[in-house]
Motif scaffolding. Sequence first.
Motif, mmCIF file in Angstrom:
data_model
loop_
_atom_site.group_PDB
_atom_site.id
_atom_site.type_symbol
_atom_site.label_atom_id
_atom_site.label_comp_id
_atom_site.label_asym_id
_atom_site.label_seq_id
_atom_site.Cartn_x
_atom_site.Cartn_y
_atom_site.Cartn_z
ATOM 1 N N ALA A 112 0.829 -1.199 0.000
ATOM 2 C CA ALA A 112 0.000 0.000 0.000
ATOM 3 C C ALA A 112 0.868 1.256 0.000
ATOM 4 O O ALA A 112 0.552 2.246 -0.665
ATOM 5 C CB ALA A 112 -0.935 0.003 1.206
ATOM 6 N N ALA A 113 1.978 1.225 0.745
ATOM 7 C CA ALA A 113 2.875 2.374 0.784
ATOM 8 C C ALA A 113 3.512 2.624 -0.576
ATOM 9 O O ALA A 113 3.615 3.771 -1.028
ATOM 10 C CB ALA A 113 3.950 2.154 1.843
ATOM 11 N N GLU A 114 3.942 1.554 -1.251
ATOM 12 C CA GLU A 114 4.547 1.704 -2.572
ATOM 13 C C GLU A 114 3.532 2.256 -3.573
ATOM 14 O O GLU A 114 3.843 3.157 -4.365
ATOM 15 C CB GLU A 114 5.086 0.360 -3.055
ATOM 16 C CG GLU A 114 5.493 0.328 -4.530
ATOM 17 C CD GLU A 114 6.563 1.353 -4.891
ATOM 18 O OE1 GLU A 114 6.623 1.737 -6.077
ATOM 19 O OE2 GLU A 114 7.320 1.774 -4.008
ATOM 20 N N LYS A 115 2.317 1.738 -3.533
ATOM 21 C CA LYS A 115 1.283 2.250 -4.434
ATOM 22 C C LYS A 115 0.996 3.721 -4.141
ATOM 23 O O LYS A 115 0.826 4.533 -5.066
ATOM 24 C CB LYS A 115 0.007 1.418 -4.307
ATOM 25 C CG LYS A 115 0.095 0.035 -4.951
ATOM 26 C CD LYS A 115 -1.197 -0.729 -4.782
ATOM 27 C CE LYS A 115 -1.136 -2.091 -5.478
ATOM 28 N NZ LYS A 115 -1.119 -1.952 -6.960
ATOM 29 N N SER A 116 0.942 4.081 -2.884
ATOM 30 C CA SER A 116 0.674 5.471 -2.518
ATOM 31 C C SER A 116 1.806 6.383 -2.970
ATOM 32 O O SER A 116 1.575 7.482 -3.480
ATOM 33 C CB SER A 116 0.490 5.590 -1.003
ATOM 34 O OG SER A 116 -0.669 4.903 -0.572
ATOM 35 N N GLN A 117 3.046 5.916 -2.812
ATOM 36 C CA GLN A 117 4.191 6.734 -3.203
ATOM 37 C C GLN A 117 4.200 7.002 -4.706
ATOM 38 O O GLN A 117 4.495 8.116 -5.155
ATOM 39 C CB GLN A 117 5.503 6.055 -2.788
ATOM 40 C CG GLN A 117 5.741 6.030 -1.288
ATOM 41 C CD GLN A 117 6.188 7.386 -0.733
ATOM 42 O OE1 GLN A 117 6.068 8.413 -1.394
ATOM 43 N NE2 GLN A 117 6.677 7.384 0.486
ATOM 44 N N ARG A 118 3.887 5.997 -5.502
ATOM 45 C CA ARG A 118 3.914 6.235 -6.941
ATOM 46 C C ARG A 118 2.704 7.061 -7.392
ATOM 47 O O ARG A 118 2.801 7.827 -8.354
ATOM 48 C CB ARG A 118 4.029 4.923 -7.710
ATOM 49 C CG ARG A 118 2.855 3.985 -7.641
ATOM 50 C CD ARG A 118 3.223 2.633 -8.228
ATOM 51 N NE ARG A 118 2.071 1.778 -8.423
ATOM 52 C CZ ARG A 118 2.144 0.497 -8.755
ATOM 53 N NH1 ARG A 118 3.332 -0.075 -8.927
ATOM 54 N NH2 ARG A 118 1.043 -0.221 -8.930
ATOM 55 N N LEU A 119 1.583 6.948 -6.691
ATOM 56 C CA LEU A 119 0.451 7.830 -6.971
ATOM 57 C C LEU A 119 0.801 9.275 -6.644
ATOM 58 O O LEU A 119 0.445 10.206 -7.386
ATOM 59 C CB LEU A 119 -0.775 7.381 -6.171
ATOM 60 C CG LEU A 119 -1.482 6.126 -6.676
ATOM 61 C CD1 LEU A 119 -2.373 5.541 -5.583
ATOM 62 C CD2 LEU A 119 -2.309 6.423 -7.929
ATOM 63 N N LEU A 120 1.511 9.487 -5.540
ATOM 64 C CA LEU A 120 1.917 10.836 -5.168
ATOM 65 C C LEU A 120 2.925 11.398 -6.171
ATOM 66 O O LEU A 120 2.932 12.607 -6.445
ATOM 67 C CB LEU A 120 2.507 10.841 -3.762
ATOM 68 C CG LEU A 120 1.498 10.582 -2.630
ATOM 69 C CD1 LEU A 120 2.226 10.418 -1.304
ATOM 70 C CD2 LEU A 120 0.483 11.708 -2.542
ATOM 71 N N LEU A 121 3.781 10.542 -6.721
ATOM 72 C CA LEU A 121 4.696 10.972 -7.772
ATOM 73 C C LEU A 121 3.910 11.485 -8.974
ATOM 74 O O LEU A 121 4.203 12.555 -9.526
ATOM 75 C CB LEU A 121 5.599 9.816 -8.187
ATOM 76 C CG LEU A 121 6.413 10.019 -9.474
ATOM 77 C CD1 LEU A 121 7.408 11.163 -9.319
ATOM 78 C CD2 LEU A 121 7.137 8.726 -9.865
ATOM 79 N N LEU A 122 2.900 10.733 -9.382
ATOM 80 C CA LEU A 122 2.063 11.151 -10.501
ATOM 81 C C LEU A 122 1.371 12.471 -10.195
ATOM 82 O O LEU A 122 1.318 13.375 -11.045
ATOM 83 C CB LEU A 122 1.030 10.066 -10.815
ATOM 84 C CG LEU A 122 -0.025 10.412 -11.865
ATOM 85 C CD1 LEU A 122 0.614 10.793 -13.199
ATOM 86 C CD2 LEU A 122 -0.992 9.237 -12.052
ATOM 87 N N ALA A 123 0.842 12.622 -8.986
ATOM 88 C CA ALA A 123 0.170 13.868 -8.606
ATOM 89 C C ALA A 123 1.137 15.043 -8.674
ATOM 90 O O ALA A 123 0.785 16.131 -9.155
ATOM 91 C CB ALA A 123 -0.420 13.734 -7.212
ATOM 92 N N ASP A 124 2.367 14.842 -8.192
ATOM 93 C CA ASP A 124 3.368 15.912 -8.237
ATOM 94 C C ASP A 124 3.662 16.331 -9.677
ATOM 95 O O ASP A 124 3.795 17.529 -9.980
ATOM 96 C CB ASP A 124 4.659 15.466 -7.561
ATOM 97 C CG ASP A 124 4.542 15.431 -6.044
ATOM 98 O OD1 ASP A 124 3.602 16.046 -5.507
ATOM 99 O OD2 ASP A 124 5.388 14.789 -5.401
ATOM 100 N N LEU A 125 3.774 15.358 -10.571
ATOM 101 C CA LEU A 125 4.039 15.669 -11.977
ATOM 102 C C LEU A 125 2.870 16.429 -12.599
ATOM 103 O O LEU A 125 3.069 17.371 -13.382
ATOM 104 C CB LEU A 125 4.307 14.383 -12.760
ATOM 105 C CG LEU A 125 5.580 13.614 -12.406
ATOM 106 C CD1 LEU A 125 5.641 12.290 -13.169
ATOM 107 C CD2 LEU A 125 6.814 14.454 -12.692
ATOM 108 N N LEU A 126 1.665 16.036 -12.251
ATOM 109 C CA LEU A 126 0.476 16.690 -12.804
ATOM 110 C C LEU A 126 0.352 18.132 -12.324
ATOM 111 O O LEU A 126 -0.119 19.003 -13.060
ATOM 112 C CB LEU A 126 -0.782 15.910 -12.423
ATOM 113 C CG LEU A 126 -0.973 14.558 -13.106
ATOM 114 C CD1 LEU A 126 -2.063 13.760 -12.407
ATOM 115 C CD2 LEU A 126 -1.322 14.756 -14.583
#
Length: 219
Positions: free
Chosen positions: A102-116
């Motif tokens: 869950a932490a890994e999935k959240s981290q990569r989602l946050l990466l996507l949000a930062d890029l957006l």
Amino acid sequence: MRPFRRARRGYVAELSAAERLVLAHVVGDVVELLQEQAGPTSEEAAPTSEAATIEGVAPLSAPPEEVRAPTDPAVRRLLPDAAPEDAGVSAEFRRFTQGDLAAEKSQRLLLLADLLLAGDPQDAEALTPLVVRPDDARRVAGALTDVRVVLAERLELRTDDQVEDLHDEVLAREAADVEEDEGAPDAARRFLASVFLMSGWLQESLVDLMLAEVRRSPR
């Protein structure tokens, strides 16, 4: 929106400010959902593993009482049972892996949000580049996949034919230039459908480029 293409900087798509904000909002909702559904069962429980850096997510090797199977069917698809036919095995596997997954999935989602959310476009309708470095491409593709999994569950999509029907429905509505009524009973479904297709176009174009490069690379 324009799908990903390969450029010197990496993989580049183009989105309007409105598209960026909408997708970033949904990405944030998925992160919150993961935290809520995969976190400790008690308020006192706190993550101790360095890998579990997302607040509220149970750490590796958490005590059994601190780990719960998600009750939300969308998160259950993101964090499925390891052995659906054996509840004991599934619970034990979940205890040792759910927090970090869950932490890994959240981290990569946050990466996507930062890029957006990077940059400050002056024109809300103008398309601006969304640049994904090659080193981040797999994580961004995974984040887009997780967003689509959650949206598919919300839209009750179970088969490829249903996805195709949804695609045709959205395109037909756009071709008819129907004015969107935010107060209509199906407004929420229309919103989710649009984000599902947008994230799908991005994910598919990014993965296709990555696969093409793998095929061209020397073995």
